[in-house]
Design an enzyme around this catalytic site. Structure first.
Site, short mmCIF file in Angstrom:
data_model
loop_
_atom_site.label_atom_id
_atom_site.label_comp_id
_atom_site.label_asym_id
_atom_site.label_seq_id
_atom_site.Cartn_x
_atom_site.Cartn_y
_atom_site.Cartn_z
N GLY A 11 38.16 46.81 -33.42
CA GLY A 11 38.89 46.17 -34.52
C GLY A 11 39.90 45.13 -34.06
N ASN A 12 40.53 45.37 -32.90
CA ASN A 12 41.58 44.43 -32.47
C ASN A 12 41.00 43.07 -32.04
OD1 ASN A 12 40.43 45.52 -30.11
ND2 ASN A 12 42.29 45.14 -28.93
N LYS A 119 33.29 58.36 -42.05
CA LYS A 119 33.65 57.06 -41.45
C LYS A 119 34.65 56.31 -42.34
CE LYS A 119 32.73 53.36 -38.82
NZ LYS A 119 33.21 53.43 -37.45
N LYS A 202 29.81 51.74 -34.60
CA LYS A 202 29.42 50.62 -33.74
C LYS A 202 29.31 51.02 -32.26
CE LYS A 202 33.36 48.98 -31.56
NZ LYS A 202 34.20 50.12 -31.82
N LYS A 264 33.42 56.54 -28.44
CA LYS A 264 33.32 55.63 -27.30
C LYS A 264 32.92 56.41 -26.04
CE LYS A 264 37.04 52.84 -29.14
NZ LYS A 264 36.15 52.19 -30.12
#
Ligand code: ADP
Ligand code: MG
Length: 307
Positions: A11-12, A119, A202, A264
């Protein structure tokens, strides 16, 4: 040595609204161009939480399915990102085409995730706003102490439908943005692809993309330089390298927050254990080049892998 890299942007890298995204992609393009300039083959995937939430909200009265909103988010983010990257590459004298592939990702219609939305998407809401949405039949949840958000189903990705197109462009020396927002979730019925009401994680989609492209390394770029144990506590310890087995043990001990760091590390473990000499790296966007050079980040690899 030239590597085939799948970069998963968090997101960043994109910001939370139109203005932020326009600025953020410039910084992101610099980090990505560094890797391309070194001669690596680069495929970029990215998240879409704020963007798909925004599009979904804007489309509310038009009954646009969530799968279509994901498609719109791929196009919108891809447009900004491919132009920022094209500009940065030209600035460095690299004339490489960058394009975005609208990407569908196959999910299982019997995935238990469809029964239990997890989510978070869209902007953070006040509790009162969230309760109103909930009364309206929409799922909401408190997101890691940061506020309330809408939640949707997040099934596991099984296969990238447009993988051959991505591979062809990559083999032709081009830069590709693919599987944005985890990909457009589709189920297969009688040979047809039908959009599903969900958003795929993602990090998991990037792992499937990396496996199917036979990438050397999956790099997950996020808001922290390294993965930690006892994150955000007095006992916090940053980790530089983990074997697949060590990472699995830490997952079991509950060191990684579900919905943020856990997917992740899970994606990293999955990729690093899928074939000999595949590695995964988790680091800060701005540190991508240093991390690839072994200077920072958290590397996850099988014990017997060779550099
Ligand atoms: P992205 O948009 O990049 O997917 P997320 O917010 O989903 O970012 O996940 C990254 C965040 O996970 C970090 O910014 C950090 O706040 C959080 N986090 C949770 N557990 C850990 C951990 N064990 N080590 C490092 N970061 C963690
Ligand atoms: Mg995330």
């Amino acid at each position: 040595m030239k590597k085939r890299i799948v970069l998963a942007l968090g997101g960043n890298a994109l910001g939370k609204d139109l203005a932020e995204q326009m600025k953020a992609v410039k910084v992101t393009a610099v980090a990505i161009a560094d890797l391309i300039e070194q001669g690596n083959e680069v495929v970029i995937s990215h998240g879409n939480g704020p963007q798909v939430g925004m599009i979904n909200l804007a489309m509310e009265h038009l009954n646009i399915p969530l799968s279509v909103c994901v498609a719109m988010s791929q196009a919108y983010i891809g447009y900004d990102l491919q132009n920022a990257l094209r500009e940065e590459l030209l600035f460095r004298g690299l004339n490489k085409p960058v394009s975005t592939i609208i990407t569908q990702v196959l999910v299982d219609e019997d995935d238990p995730a469809f029964e239990k939305p997890t989510k978070p998407i869209g902007r953070f809401l006040k509790e009162e706003e969230a309760k109103l949405l909930e009364a309206d039949g929409q799922a909401v949840m408190e997101d890691a102490g940061r506020g309330w958000r809408r939640v949707v189903a997040s099934p596991k990705p099984k296969r990238i439908i447009e993988i051959e197109a991505v591979n062809c462009l990559l083999n032709a020396g081009q830069v590709v943005i693919a599987a944005g927002g985890g990909g457009i979730p589709v189920v297969e019925k009688d040979g047809r692809l039908i959009g599903a009401s969900a958003v795929i994680d993602k990090d998991f989609a990037s792992c499937v993309l990396a496996k199917e492209l036979n990438a050397d390394i999956l790099i997950v770029l996020t808001a922290v330089e390294k993965v930690a144990i006892h994150f955000n506590t007095e006992k916090q310890q940053w980790l530089s390298a983990l074997t697949v087995e060590e990472a699995q043990a830490l997952i079991k001990e509950g060191h990684f927050a579900p919905g943020s760091m856990l997917p992740k590390v899970e994606a990293a473990v999955e990729f690093a254990s899928s074939r000999q000499n595949r590695r995964a790296l988790i680091t800060l966007l701005e540190k991508a080049r240093d991390a690839l050079g072994g200077k920072t980040g958290t590397i996850i690899e099988a014990q017997n892998s060779e550099r």
